[in-house]
Design a protein around this motif. Structure first.
Motif, PDB file in Angstrom:
ATOM      1  N   THR A  82     -18.966 -20.581  28.375  1.00  0.00           N
ATOM      2  CA  THR A  82     -18.401 -21.627  28.740  1.00  0.00           C
ATOM      3  C   THR A  82     -18.681 -22.140  30.154  1.00  0.00           C
ATOM      4  OG1 THR A  82     -16.839 -20.174  29.741  1.00  0.00           O
ATOM      5  CG2 THR A  82     -16.364 -20.945  27.699  1.00  0.00           C
ATOM      6  N   ASN A  83     -19.162 -21.103  31.217  1.00  0.00           N
ATOM      7  CA  ASN A  83     -19.370 -21.500  32.573  1.00  0.00           C
ATOM      8  C   ASN A  83     -20.484 -20.476  33.027  1.00  0.00           C
ATOM      9  OD1 ASN A  83     -19.477 -21.779  35.200  1.00  0.00           O
ATOM     10  ND2 ASN A  83     -17.231 -21.928  35.381  1.00  0.00           N
ATOM     11  N   ARG A  84     -21.752 -21.213  32.969  1.00  0.00           N
ATOM     12  CA  ARG A  84     -23.046 -20.451  33.297  1.00  0.00           C
ATOM     13  C   ARG A  84     -23.018 -20.005  34.680  1.00  0.00           C
ATOM     14  NH1 ARG A  84     -26.419 -17.270  30.277  1.00  0.00           N
ATOM     15  NH2 ARG A  84     -28.149 -17.254  31.685  1.00  0.00           N
ATOM     16  N   LYS A  85     -22.703 -20.746  35.640  1.00  0.00           N
ATOM     17  CA  LYS A  85     -22.565 -20.409  37.052  1.00  0.00           C
ATOM     18  C   LYS A  85     -21.891 -19.068  37.408  1.00  0.00           C
ATOM     19  CE  LYS A  85     -22.035 -22.255  41.914  1.00  0.00           C
ATOM     20  NZ  LYS A  85     -21.563 -23.498  42.505  1.00  0.00           N
ATOM     21  N   LEU A  86     -20.470 -19.085  36.566  1.00  0.00           N
ATOM     22  CA  LEU A  86     -19.735 -17.910  36.956  1.00  0.00           C
ATOM     23  C   LEU A  86     -20.166 -16.558  36.227  1.00  0.00           C
ATOM     24  CD1 LEU A  86     -16.136 -19.418  36.624  1.00  0.00           C
ATOM     25  CD2 LEU A  86     -17.177 -18.349  38.638  1.00  0.00           C
ATOM     26  N   SER A  87     -21.014 -17.009  35.003  1.00  0.00           N
ATOM     27  CA  SER A  87     -21.799 -15.948  34.220  1.00  0.00           C
ATOM     28  C   SER A  87     -22.720 -15.272  35.208  1.00  0.00           C
ATOM     29  CB  SER A  87     -22.205 -16.494  32.923  1.00  0.00           C
ATOM     30  OG  SER A  87     -22.827 -15.467  32.297  1.00  0.00           O
ATOM     31  N   ASP A  88     -23.567 -15.957  35.796  1.00  0.00           N
ATOM     32  CA  ASP A  88     -24.504 -15.499  36.479  1.00  0.00           C
ATOM     33  C   ASP A  88     -24.009 -14.677  37.794  1.00  0.00           C
ATOM     34  OD1 ASP A  88     -26.517 -16.915  34.799  1.00  0.00           O
ATOM     35  OD2 ASP A  88     -26.972 -18.477  36.043  1.00  0.00           O
ATOM     36  N   GLN A  89     -23.116 -15.040  38.281  1.00  0.00           N
ATOM     37  CA  GLN A  89     -22.175 -14.440  39.365  1.00  0.00           C
ATOM     38  C   GLN A  89     -22.027 -13.082  38.792  1.00  0.00           C
ATOM     39  OE1 GLN A  89     -19.018 -16.566  41.174  1.00  0.00           O
ATOM     40  NE2 GLN A  89     -18.704 -15.059  42.685  1.00  0.00           N
ATOM     41  N   LYS A  90     -21.376 -13.136  37.898  1.00  0.00           N
ATOM     42  CA  LYS A  90     -20.893 -11.598  37.223  1.00  0.00           C
ATOM     43  C   LYS A  90     -21.961 -10.863  37.109  1.00  0.00           C
ATOM     44  CE  LYS A  90     -16.359 -12.444  37.289  1.00  0.00           C
ATOM     45  NZ  LYS A  90     -15.432 -11.672  38.285  1.00  0.00           N
ATOM     46  N   ALA A  91     -23.162 -11.221  36.519  1.00  0.00           N
ATOM     47  CA  ALA A  91     -24.066 -10.589  36.000  1.00  0.00           C
ATOM     48  C   ALA A  91     -24.968 -10.163  37.537  1.00  0.00           C
ATOM     49  CB  ALA A  91     -25.329 -11.343  35.539  1.00  0.00           C
ATOM     50  N   PHE A  92     -24.714 -10.760  38.624  1.00  0.00           N
ATOM     51  CA  PHE A  92     -25.517 -10.411  39.782  1.00  0.00           C
ATOM     52  C   PHE A  92     -24.471  -9.310  40.508  1.00  0.00           C
ATOM     53  CE2 PHE A  92     -24.967 -10.515  44.557  1.00  0.00           C
ATOM     54  CZ  PHE A  92     -26.498 -10.348  44.692  1.00  0.00           C
ATOM     55  N   GLU A  93     -23.184  -9.466  40.307  1.00  0.00           N
ATOM     56  CA  GLU A  93     -22.227  -8.412  40.863  1.00  0.00           C
ATOM     57  C   GLU A  93     -22.429  -7.244  40.120  1.00  0.00           C
ATOM     58  OE1 GLU A  93     -18.274  -9.723  40.752  1.00  0.00           O
ATOM     59  OE2 GLU A  93     -18.616 -11.427  41.878  1.00  0.00           O
ATOM     60  N   ALA A  94     -22.696  -7.240  38.750  1.00  0.00           N
ATOM     61  CA  ALA A  94     -22.827  -6.209  37.812  1.00  0.00           C
ATOM     62  C   ALA A  94     -24.276  -5.504  38.322  1.00  0.00           C
ATOM     63  CB  ALA A  94     -23.286  -6.459  36.418  1.00  0.00           C
ATOM     64  N   GLU A  95     -25.291  -6.142  38.780  1.00  0.00           N
ATOM     65  CA  GLU A  95     -26.594  -5.484  39.069  1.00  0.00           C
ATOM     66  C   GLU A  95     -26.294  -4.767  40.465  1.00  0.00           C
ATOM     67  OE1 GLU A  95     -29.308  -5.135  37.489  1.00  0.00           O
ATOM     68  OE2 GLU A  95     -28.496  -5.950  35.846  1.00  0.00           O
ATOM     69  N   GLU A  96     -25.499  -5.327  41.379  1.00  0.00           N
ATOM     70  CA  GLU A  96     -25.205  -4.709  42.618  1.00  0.00           C
ATOM     71  C   GLU A  96     -24.335  -3.029  42.342  1.00  0.00           C
ATOM     72  OE1 GLU A  96     -26.069  -5.729  46.008  1.00  0.00           O
ATOM     73  OE2 GLU A  96     -27.216  -7.142  44.617  1.00  0.00           O
ATOM     74  N   VAL A  97     -23.454  -3.249  41.445  1.00  0.00           N
ATOM     75  CA  VAL A  97     -22.783  -1.978  41.000  1.00  0.00           C
ATOM     76  C   VAL A  97     -23.908  -0.914  40.538  1.00  0.00           C
ATOM     77  CG1 VAL A  97     -21.050  -1.007  39.200  1.00  0.00           C
ATOM     78  CG2 VAL A  97     -20.446  -3.152  40.625  1.00  0.00           C
ATOM     79  N   MET A  98     -24.805  -1.591  39.710  1.00  0.00           N
ATOM     80  CA  MET A  98     -25.916  -0.725  39.154  1.00  0.00           C
ATOM     81  C   MET A  98     -26.778  -0.104  40.001  1.00  0.00           C
ATOM     82  SD  MET A  98     -27.310   0.916  36.731  1.00  0.00           S
ATOM     83  CE  MET A  98     -26.438   0.218  35.235  1.00  0.00           C
ATOM     84  N   LYS A  99     -26.973  -0.910  41.164  1.00  0.00           N
ATOM     85  CA  LYS A  99     -28.018  -0.051  42.283  1.00  0.00           C
ATOM     86  C   LYS A  99     -27.058   0.919  42.928  1.00  0.00           C
ATOM     87  CE  LYS A  99     -30.222  -4.511  43.557  1.00  0.00           C
ATOM     88  NZ  LYS A  99     -30.448  -5.660  44.209  1.00  0.00           N
ATOM     89  N   LYS A 100     -25.697   0.654  43.321  1.00  0.00           N
ATOM     90  CA  LYS A 100     -24.898   1.805  43.942  1.00  0.00           C
ATOM     91  C   LYS A 100     -24.965   2.987  42.775  1.00  0.00           C
ATOM     92  CE  LYS A 100     -21.534  -1.040  45.993  1.00  0.00           C
ATOM     93  NZ  LYS A 100     -20.172  -1.639  46.120  1.00  0.00           N
ATOM     94  N   LEU A 101     -25.050   2.853  41.494  1.00  0.00           N
ATOM     95  CA  LEU A 101     -25.103   3.893  40.480  1.00  0.00           C
ATOM     96  C   LEU A 101     -26.588   4.755  40.759  1.00  0.00           C
ATOM     97  CD1 LEU A 101     -23.652   2.497  37.277  1.00  0.00           C
ATOM     98  CD2 LEU A 101     -22.859   4.795  38.259  1.00  0.00           C
ATOM     99  N   GLU A 102     -27.505   4.001  40.860  1.00  0.00           N
ATOM    100  CA  GLU A 102     -28.807   4.544  40.865  1.00  0.00           C
ATOM    101  C   GLU A 102     -28.887   5.384  42.278  1.00  0.00           C
ATOM    102  OE1 GLU A 102     -31.576   4.455  39.096  1.00  0.00           O
ATOM    103  OE2 GLU A 102     -30.062   3.514  37.454  1.00  0.00           O
TER     104      GLU A 102
END
Length: 54
Positions: free
Chosen positions: A31-51
């Protein structure tokens, strides 16, 4: 029964947050590609913290 009082570790909290953000990103992708990309970016930031925890 005794597990319900067990506190979650920092790693478990971050994993749950990562899963939640990935799920939201997937749902928004139709539905909203911009918000989807933002959530994906936030998920990547969380993954960096996990690493860093490893």
């Amino acid at each position: 029964m005794f597990g319900m009082f067990k506190k979650k570790s920092e790693k478990e909290k971050l994993q749950e947050e990562y899963q939640k953000l990935q799920s939201e990103s997937f749902k928004l992708s139709t539905t909203n590609r911009k918000l989807s990309d933002q959530k994906a970016f936030e998920a990547e930031e969380v993954m960096k913290k996990l690493e860093k925890l490893k």
